[in-house]
Design a protein around this motif. Structure first.
Motif, mmCIF file in Angstrom:
data_model
loop_
_atom_site.group_PDB
_atom_site.id
_atom_site.type_symbol
_atom_site.label_atom_id
_atom_site.label_comp_id
_atom_site.label_asym_id
_atom_site.label_seq_id
_atom_site.Cartn_x
_atom_site.Cartn_y
_atom_site.Cartn_z
ATOM 1 N N ILE A 5 6.966 8.656 -7.900
ATOM 2 C CA ILE A 5 7.026 7.256 -8.335
ATOM 3 C C ILE A 5 5.609 6.690 -8.452
ATOM 4 N N GLY A 6 4.780 6.986 -7.465
ATOM 5 C CA GLY A 6 3.403 6.495 -7.493
ATOM 6 C C GLY A 6 2.600 7.045 -8.666
ATOM 7 N N LEU A 7 2.795 8.315 -8.984
ATOM 8 C CA LEU A 7 2.055 8.909 -10.097
ATOM 9 C C LEU A 7 2.538 8.383 -11.439
ATOM 10 N N TYR A 8 3.852 8.265 -11.593
ATOM 11 C CA TYR A 8 4.374 7.837 -12.883
ATOM 12 C C TYR A 8 4.299 6.325 -13.097
ATOM 13 N N ARG A 9 3.748 5.589 -12.160
ATOM 14 C CA ARG A 9 3.453 4.174 -12.386
ATOM 15 C C ARG A 9 2.092 3.998 -13.049
ATOM 16 N N LYS A 10 1.287 5.039 -13.017
ATOM 17 C CA LYS A 10 -0.066 4.952 -13.569
ATOM 18 C C LYS A 10 -0.030 5.228 -15.075
ATOM 19 N N PRO A 11 -0.636 4.360 -15.864
ATOM 20 C CA PRO A 11 -0.604 4.525 -17.320
ATOM 21 C C PRO A 11 -1.167 5.869 -17.797
ATOM 22 N N ALA A 12 -2.166 6.393 -17.119
ATOM 23 C CA ALA A 12 -2.755 7.673 -17.540
ATOM 24 C C ALA A 12 -1.732 8.805 -17.438
ATOM 25 N N PHE A 13 -0.925 8.815 -16.387
ATOM 26 C CA PHE A 13 0.081 9.863 -16.238
ATOM 27 C C PHE A 13 1.215 9.683 -17.229
ATOM 28 N N ILE A 14 1.575 8.457 -17.519
ATOM 29 C CA ILE A 14 2.613 8.207 -18.518
ATOM 30 C C ILE A 14 2.140 8.702 -19.884
ATOM 31 N N PHE B 90 3.855 11.391 18.464
ATOM 32 C CA PHE B 90 3.985 12.238 19.646
ATOM 33 C C PHE B 90 2.630 12.654 20.210
ATOM 34 N N THR B 91 1.662 12.917 19.320
ATOM 35 C CA THR B 91 0.359 13.431 19.764
ATOM 36 C C THR B 91 -0.819 12.554 19.378
ATOM 37 N N PHE B 92 -0.576 11.362 18.878
ATOM 38 C CA PHE B 92 -1.685 10.523 18.431
ATOM 39 C C PHE B 92 -1.347 9.046 18.584
ATOM 40 N N LYS B 93 -2.406 8.245 18.524
ATOM 41 C CA LYS B 93 -2.258 6.789 18.521
ATOM 42 C C LYS B 93 -3.425 6.223 17.716
ATOM 43 N N SER B 94 -3.107 5.369 16.755
ATOM 44 C CA SER B 94 -4.136 4.735 15.923
ATOM 45 C C SER B 94 -3.926 3.235 15.935
ATOM 46 N N GLU B 95 -5.019 2.511 15.936
ATOM 47 C CA GLU B 95 -4.948 1.058 15.892
ATOM 48 C C GLU B 95 -5.713 0.569 14.672
ATOM 49 N N PHE B 96 -5.112 -0.389 13.970
ATOM 50 C CA PHE B 96 -5.717 -0.951 12.775
ATOM 51 C C PHE B 96 -5.710 -2.465 12.883
ATOM 52 N N VAL B 97 -6.823 -3.077 12.571
ATOM 53 C CA VAL B 97 -6.861 -4.534 12.490
ATOM 54 C C VAL B 97 -6.579 -4.915 11.041
ATOM 55 N N TRP B 98 -6.027 -6.101 10.858
ATOM 56 C CA TRP B 98 -5.630 -6.524 9.519
ATOM 57 C C TRP B 98 -6.812 -6.539 8.546
ATOM 58 N N GLN B 99 -8.008 -6.816 9.027
ATOM 59 C CA GLN B 99 -9.178 -6.872 8.153
ATOM 60 C C GLN B 99 -9.505 -5.515 7.530
ATOM 61 N N HIS B 100 -9.029 -4.427 8.135
ATOM 62 C CA HIS B 100 -9.333 -3.091 7.618
ATOM 63 C C HIS B 100 -8.271 -2.560 6.657
ATOM 64 N N ILE B 101 -7.234 -3.314 6.431
ATOM 65 C CA ILE B 101 -6.213 -2.914 5.468
ATOM 66 C C ILE B 101 -6.708 -3.368 4.092
ATOM 67 N N THR B 102 -6.984 -2.391 3.220
ATOM 68 C CA THR B 102 -7.603 -2.705 1.930
ATOM 69 C C THR B 102 -6.607 -3.176 0.887
ATOM 70 N N LYS B 103 -5.371 -2.668 0.943
ATOM 71 C CA LYS B 103 -4.341 -3.130 0.005
ATOM 72 C C LYS B 103 -2.974 -2.723 0.516
ATOM 73 N N GLN B 104 -1.965 -3.288 -0.117
ATOM 74 C CA GLN B 104 -0.586 -2.937 0.188
ATOM 75 C C GLN B 104 0.125 -2.621 -1.120
ATOM 76 N N LYS B 105 1.107 -1.734 -1.039
ATOM 77 C CA LYS B 105 1.865 -1.350 -2.227
ATOM 78 C C LYS B 105 3.291 -1.069 -1.795
ATOM 79 N N GLU B 106 4.240 -1.534 -2.594
ATOM 80 C CA GLU B 106 5.642 -1.267 -2.322
ATOM 81 C C GLU B 106 6.136 -0.208 -3.297
ATOM 82 N N LEU B 107 6.618 0.896 -2.756
ATOM 83 C CA LEU B 107 7.196 1.977 -3.549
ATOM 84 C C LEU B 107 8.539 2.351 -2.934
#
Length: 162
Positions: A21-30, A107-124
Motif C-alpha cells: 500500500i505504501g509503495l503504490y501510493r507513490k506516483p513514481a511506482f504507479i 520482550f528484549t528491548f525498550k525505546s523511548e521517544f519524545v514527541w519532538q523527535h517524531i518527524t511525521k505520521q502516516k495512516e496506512l
C-alpha cells in the motif's frame, strides 16, 4: 489526557500489505507499473502477431517491463527479510503514551521517544505509523485505540511541527 498503553503485534501478512500500500501510493511506482504493463502488453501483442511493433526480439523492453512490474515486489521481499530477521518484531510490543512522548517495549528491548523527535505520521490501513527518522517508524494498531486516544496522538505529532 491520562497516560494509556496498548499491546500489539505486527504480523508478516500485515507488514506485506502495508509495504505494498505504501509503495503504490507513490506516483513514481504507479507510473512505473503502468509503463511495465505497457511493455508487457505490447510485447505480448507483438508475439501473438496482433500488432507489428518490434522488428527483432525486444530484449530491452522485456527486461525493462519485468523490472518495472517486479520492483515493488522486490523491495517488499527485501523488507520482509529484514522484518523476519529481527526477533523483536516476532513478539508483542507495548506502546505507552504520555504527554512527553511514548515508550515502545518488547520482550528484549525498550525505546523511548519524545514527541519532538517524531518527524511525521502516516495512516496506512489499520495502522498509524509514527516516523522518528526518514526510514524508520513505529506501527501503532489503530483498532486498539479509541477515537479520543488516536486524536490525542495525532495532535501531539502535529503540534510539534508548528
Amino acid at each position: 489526557m491520562n497516560d494509556f498503553s496498548i499491546t500489539t503485534r505486527l504480523t508478516t501478512n500485515e507488514y506485506v500489505k502495508i509495504m505494498f500500500i505504501g509503495l503504490y501510493r507513490k506516483p513514481a511506482f504507479i507510473l512505473a507499473t503502468i509503463l511495465g504493463f505497457y511493455y508487457v502488453t505490447t510485447i505480448s501483442l507483438d508475439y501473438l502477431n496482433i500488432i507489428d511493433w518490434y522488428n527483432n526480439t525486444p530484449v530491452f523492453e522485456i527486461l525493462c517491463g519485468a523490472f518495472l512490474l517486479l520492483a515493488p515486489t522486490l523491495i517488499t521481499f527485501i523488507s520482509i527479510r529484514q522484518f523476519l530477521s529481527n526477533p523483536n518484531f516476532q513478539n508483542n510490543i507495548t506502546y505507552s503514551f504520555s504527554d512527553n512522548g511514548f515508550t515502545c517495549q518488547g520482550f528484549t528491548f525498550k525505546s523511548e521517544f519524545v514527541w519532538q523527535h517524531i518527524t511525521k505520521q502516516k495512516e496506512l490501513g489499520k495502522f498509524l505509523i509514527l516516523y522518528h527518522n526518514k526510514k524508520f517508524g513505529n506501527f501503532i494498531d489503530k483498532t486498539k485505540l479509541t477515537a479520543e486516544q488516536l486524536n490525542y496522538i495525532k495532535s501531539k505529532v502535529i503540534s510539534k511541527s508548528k
